[in-house]
Design an enzyme around this catalytic site. Structure first.
Site, PDB file in Angstrom:
ATOM      1  N   ASP A   1      36.952 -39.803  -5.336  1.00 56.85           N
ATOM      2  CA  ASP A   1      37.852 -38.919  -6.086  1.00 56.85           C
ATOM      3  C   ASP A   1      38.425 -37.839  -5.172  1.00 56.85           C
ATOM      4  O   ASP A   1      37.666 -37.128  -4.503  1.00 56.85           O
ATOM      5  CB  ASP A   1      37.090 -38.228  -7.228  1.00 56.85           C
TER       6      ASP A   1
ATOM      7  N   GLY B   1      32.985 -46.348 -13.185  1.00 53.24           N
ATOM      8  CA  GLY B   1      33.163 -46.893 -14.530  1.00 53.24           C
ATOM      9  C   GLY B   1      33.848 -48.245 -14.540  1.00 53.24           C
ATOM     10  O   GLY B   1      34.705 -48.522 -13.709  1.00 53.24           O
TER      11      GLY B   1
HETATM   12  N1  LIG Z   1      37.380 -28.413  -6.426  1.00 52.29           N
HETATM   13  C1  LIG Z   1      38.113 -28.923  -7.418  1.00 52.29           C
HETATM   14  N2  LIG Z   1      39.434 -28.604  -7.528  1.00 52.29           N
HETATM   15  C2  LIG Z   1      40.180 -29.104  -8.523  1.00 52.29           C
HETATM   16  N3  LIG Z   1      39.724 -29.919  -9.475  1.00 52.29           N
HETATM   17  C3  LIG Z   1      38.417 -30.283  -9.432  1.00 52.29           C
HETATM   18  C4  LIG Z   1      37.548 -29.800  -8.402  1.00 52.29           C
HETATM   19  N4  LIG Z   1      36.323 -30.302  -8.620  1.00 52.29           N
HETATM   20  C5  LIG Z   1      36.417 -31.060  -9.726  1.00 52.29           C
HETATM   21  N5  LIG Z   1      37.670 -31.050 -10.236  1.00 52.29           N
HETATM   22  C6  LIG Z   1      38.150 -31.763 -11.428  1.00 52.29           C
HETATM   23  O1  LIG Z   1      37.014 -32.176 -12.187  1.00 52.29           O
HETATM   24  C7  LIG Z   1      36.883 -33.609 -12.201  1.00 52.29           C
HETATM   25  C8  LIG Z   1      35.414 -34.014 -12.079  1.00 52.29           C
HETATM   26  O2  LIG Z   1      34.870 -33.514 -10.896  1.00 52.29           O
HETATM   27  P1  LIG Z   1      33.989 -34.404  -9.897  1.00 52.29           P
HETATM   28  O3  LIG Z   1      33.588 -33.537  -8.764  1.00 52.29           O
HETATM   29  O4  LIG Z   1      34.720 -35.648  -9.536  1.00 52.29           O
HETATM   30  O5  LIG Z   1      32.685 -34.702 -10.755  1.00 52.29           O
HETATM   31  P2  LIG Z   1      32.251 -35.942 -11.707  1.00 52.29           P
HETATM   32  O6  LIG Z   1      31.085 -36.535 -10.990  1.00 52.29           O
HETATM   33  O7  LIG Z   1      31.861 -35.308 -12.987  1.00 52.29           O
HETATM   34  O8  LIG Z   1      33.424 -36.878 -11.808  1.00 52.29           O
HETATM   35  C9  LIG Z   1      37.755 -34.074 -11.041  1.00 52.29           C
HETATM   36  O9  LIG Z   1      38.210 -35.399 -11.245  1.00 52.29           O
HETATM   37  C10 LIG Z   1      38.870 -33.033 -11.031  1.00 52.29           C
HETATM   38  O10 LIG Z   1      39.844 -33.301 -12.019  1.00 52.29           O
HETATM   39 MG   LIG Z   2      34.553 -37.620 -10.262  1.00 49.02          MG
END
Ligand SMILES: Nc1ncnc2c1ncn2[C@@H]1O[C@H](COP(=O)(O)OP(=O)(O)O)[C@@H](O)[C@H]1O
Ligand SMILES: [Mg+2]
Length: 307
Positions: A256, A274
């Protein structure tokens, strides 16, 4: 020759329901092939007993989150010497931990949002914490658990709602406080050590949260192919491939990213991405002429145990 498959789904994590949904769609796809004998199992206290009795050729691991994605179940399968899909013990443990994986990314010159780890007791008071955030990251920030998934308990915070949101994560001993990266959301799938493709998400909601991920009514737009220059596409997909390799992943992964001002920031690499009908890896596969069934078959081909 029929192959005996044991599909693991459910589990103990907050993504239990998603895993069960995935298992159902995978089950119905594989059933169309006459070559498999199938059983879905929610691994509970009886897991090892059922595993030994059923004696599968391959375990298809469709679990998410803690216990299923973090190396725990993988170590049981190693001990039982049963071939299983997706990443092994080490890769699973490294990738599920957002801090450890970020340290590995940084060490390997992969850009990831600036962060610090927060323990509820390592700042004497909230004023000091706010000062530290202002100095080291600046608002807005993202707070998230170290090893959850599906955006569970991920909050984007401005200064005025930060302390309120922080309370919602008090069940966790430690969390990550990360710099918020505006811009675009792009995810990249790697399959069998090769680049499968990328997809962009445009949530109608504030961000790609749980609802945006799983509720079709939230109407998150999926954009594929992703509007990137050829050089940018090469760059982001190669970062995902590098992350997959340095974490020693196997089978399929999904990384991601946030894309802002020409830079790709890697948030995390998912070792059990998923696989529901709304999920991204199946969509990326389909765009590349790999049907859902063939995707699962490729994942099964990669199943193994440590030699
Ligand atoms: N540092 C960040 N800056 C901007 N958006 C973020 C950031 N961290 C998380 N997000 C948002 O939150 C979502 C989920 O975070 P993520 O780190 O991928 O954890 P998860 O394991 O829950 O998917 C990301 O897909 C993004 O949309
Ligand atoms: Mg994620």
């Amino acid at each position: 020759m029929t192959e005996r498959l044991l599909i693991l789904a459910g589990g103990y994590s907050k993504e239990k329901e998603i895993s069960l949904k995935t298992a159902k769609s995978v089950y119905s796809e594989l059933l169309k092939e006459k070559k498999y004998k199938l059983k879905i199992l929610n691994p509970d206290g009886q897991f090892i007993k059922v595993l030994r009795k059923y004696n599968p050729d391959i375990v298809l691991n469709l679990l998410h989150g803690r216990y299923g994605e973090d190396g725990y179940i993988q170590s049981i399968l190693e001990t039982e010497r049963v071939k299983y899909t997706h990443s092994g013990v080490l890769a699973s443990s490294l990738a599920i931990d957002k801090e450890i994986s970020k340290l590995i990314f940084i060490k390997n010159k992969i850009l990831t949002p600036k962060y610090f780890k927060y323990k509820s007791n390592n700042f004497s008071n909230k004023k000091k914490l706010l000062q530290h955030i202002n100095k080291s990251l600046g608002f807005p920030i993202v707070i998230k658990p170290l090893n959850e998934g599906s955006s569970v308990n991920v909050y984007i915070c401005k200064k005025n709602n930060f302390l309120r949101n922080l309370k919602k994560l008090k069940e966790y001993g430690e969390i990550l406080i990360e710099k918020y990266i505006p811009g675009r959301e792009i995810q990249v799938a790697i399959l069998s050590g090769k680049i499968l493709g990328a997809i962009e998400l445009k949530p109608k909601r504030k961000f790609y949260d749980y609802e945006a991920k799983y509720n079709p009514k939230a109407k998150t737009e999926h954009l594929i192919p992703v509007a990137l220059t050829r050089a940018q596409y090469k760059r982001i997909t190669n970062i995902a491939l590098k992350a997959h390799k340095i974490l020693k992943c196997r089978g399929v992964t999904r990384s991601d990213f946030r894309f802002f001002k020409g830079k790709f920031y890697l948030l995390e690499t998912n070792t059990q991405p998923g696989m529901t009908s709304l999920s991204l890896v199946p969509e990326i596969a389909k765009f590349n002429n790999i049907t859902f069934k063939n995707l699962i078959k490729k994942i099964l081909e990669d199943a193994s145990i440590n030699k």
